[in-house]
Scaffold this motif. Structure first.
Motif, PDB file in Angstrom:
ATOM      1  N   UNK A 154       0.890  -1.373  -0.099  1.00  0.00           N
ATOM      2  CA  UNK A 154      -0.095  -0.001  -0.089  1.00  0.00           C
ATOM      3  C   UNK A 154       0.841   1.271  -0.028  1.00  0.00           C
ATOM      4  N   UNK A 155       1.904   1.342   0.716  1.00  0.00           N
ATOM      5  CA  UNK A 155       2.714   2.387   0.798  1.00  0.00           C
ATOM      6  C   UNK A 155       3.588   2.655  -0.435  1.00  0.00           C
ATOM      7  N   UNK A 156       4.072   1.724  -1.256  1.00  0.00           N
ATOM      8  CA  UNK A 156       4.542   1.846  -2.451  1.00  0.00           C
ATOM      9  C   UNK A 156       3.710   2.513  -3.462  1.00  0.00           C
ATOM     10  N   UNK A 157       2.327   1.859  -3.239  1.00  0.00           N
ATOM     11  CA  UNK A 157       1.276   2.344  -4.413  1.00  0.00           C
ATOM     12  C   UNK A 157       0.873   3.725  -4.135  1.00  0.00           C
ATOM     13  N   UNK A 158       0.954   4.086  -2.836  1.00  0.00           N
ATOM     14  CA  UNK A 158       0.749   5.427  -2.486  1.00  0.00           C
ATOM     15  C   UNK A 158       1.725   6.468  -2.319  1.00  0.00           C
ATOM     16  N   UNK A 159       2.889   6.103  -2.271  1.00  0.00           N
ATOM     17  CA  UNK A 159       4.207   7.052  -2.304  1.00  0.00           C
ATOM     18  C   UNK A 159       3.995   7.741  -1.084  1.00  0.00           C
ATOM     19  N   UNK A 160       4.016   6.893   0.009  1.00  0.00           N
ATOM     20  CA  UNK A 160       3.831   7.519   1.613  1.00  0.00           C
ATOM     21  C   UNK A 160       4.588   6.396   2.201  1.00  0.00           C
ATOM     22  N   UNK A 161       5.046   6.661   3.273  1.00  0.00           N
ATOM     23  CA  UNK A 161       5.774   5.583   4.143  1.00  0.00           C
ATOM     24  C   UNK A 161       4.920   5.020   5.187  1.00  0.00           C
ATOM     25  N   UNK A 162       4.981   3.845   5.347  1.00  0.00           N
ATOM     26  CA  UNK A 162       3.927   2.810   5.870  1.00  0.00           C
ATOM     27  C   UNK A 162       3.507   3.410   6.926  1.00  0.00           C
TER      28      UNK A 162
END
Length: 268
Positions: free
Chosen positions: A187-195
């Protein structure tokens, strides 16, 4: 005076995007303790609607607006011998976010509100559930509801900024992954946000965790499949659950009753 009915029933309104409306009657015990990831906003029409919420008993009478926050545990039962008749609106927090523009969800602390702003804002959505809402009527009513909730609650801004766009990307991604396992890293990779920032923002913006959100969307699919006549076991597998028992356990935790009873109350 006519005697109150003795058979519990639930009537669901025609489906609408992001919104579920019901009218129901319970003669005694209604729901076991449960929690779902939508706002539950409603009004008791007749009788006393009693429920446990945030560590105490609440008693809803006609004229009061109930506002149960997403992911807050509650149950439901009659507070008098006459049972309770009510209408309830279940609103996806994402709809409120789209109107308010990304801020902590409004929270009505006690679960009951007599503020006339909220009463007026819910009237259009809590009218008779036999007719579908006109799309523009629904959008206007949701706008009024979101701003009434915000005005009644006086939302406090968080100390750290939130990334609403990233959280919305994660939410969209979860909708595409009902049939498989999803990791927070994915999810973090897809969202471009840290976990962990994503996890915190998701909870503040949508009222529940990413895992709970995914589980509830799977249960939404289960309910749709059951209404279409799919057997419990097949509906569970089609919605991404490991088996029927796993689905039934989560169904009861989310709605306060088992799927078989839910179907019976709908007259299925």
């Amino acid at each position: 005076m006519a005697s109150p009915p003795t058979t519990d029933w639930v009537h669901r309104a025609p489906p609408a995007r992001g919104l579920e409306r019901i009218e129901a009657y319970f003669a005694g015990h209604g729901y076991d303790m449960h929690r779902h990831d939508t706002y539950a906003i409603g009004r008791t029409l007749r009788g006393v609607q009693s429920f446990q919420y945030r560590g105490g008993w609440r008693h809803s009478l006609p004229g009061t607006t109930m506002v149960l926050h997403p992911d807050e545990a509650h149950d439901g039962e009659a507070g008098s011998h006459d049972g309770f008749h009510y209408r309830m609106l279940y609103v996806e927090p994402a709809l409120i976010q789209q109107i308010l523009g990304g801020q902590p969800l409004p929270f009505v602390t006690g679960g009951l509100c007599n503020d006339p702003r909220l009463g007026a804002a819910t009237d259009a959505l809590l009218r008779g559930v036999d007719r579908p809402l006109d799309p523009l009527e629904q959008e206007d009513a949701l706008f009024e509801l979101a701003h009434a909730l915000n005005g009644v609650c006086g939302v406090i801004r968080p100390r750290r900024p939130m990334d609403y766009v990233a959280a919305e990307r994660a939410r969209d991604y979860l909708h595409s992954a009902l049939d498989r396992t999803v990791t927070l890293e994915e999810l973090a990779t897809h969202s471009q946000r840290d976990r962990w920032s994503l996890s915190r923002d998701f909870r503040l913006l949508f009222g529940t965790s990413p895992y709970r959100y995914l589980s509830m969307r799977r249960l939404d699919l289960v309910r749709a499949l059951l209404v279409q006549g799919q057997p419990l076991a097949e509906a569970a597998l089609m919605a991404g659950f490991a088996d029927q028992s796993h689905m039934t356990r989560q169904f009861r935790q989310a709605y306060g009753l088992p799927p078989a009873r839910w179907l019976k109350m709908l007259g299925r």
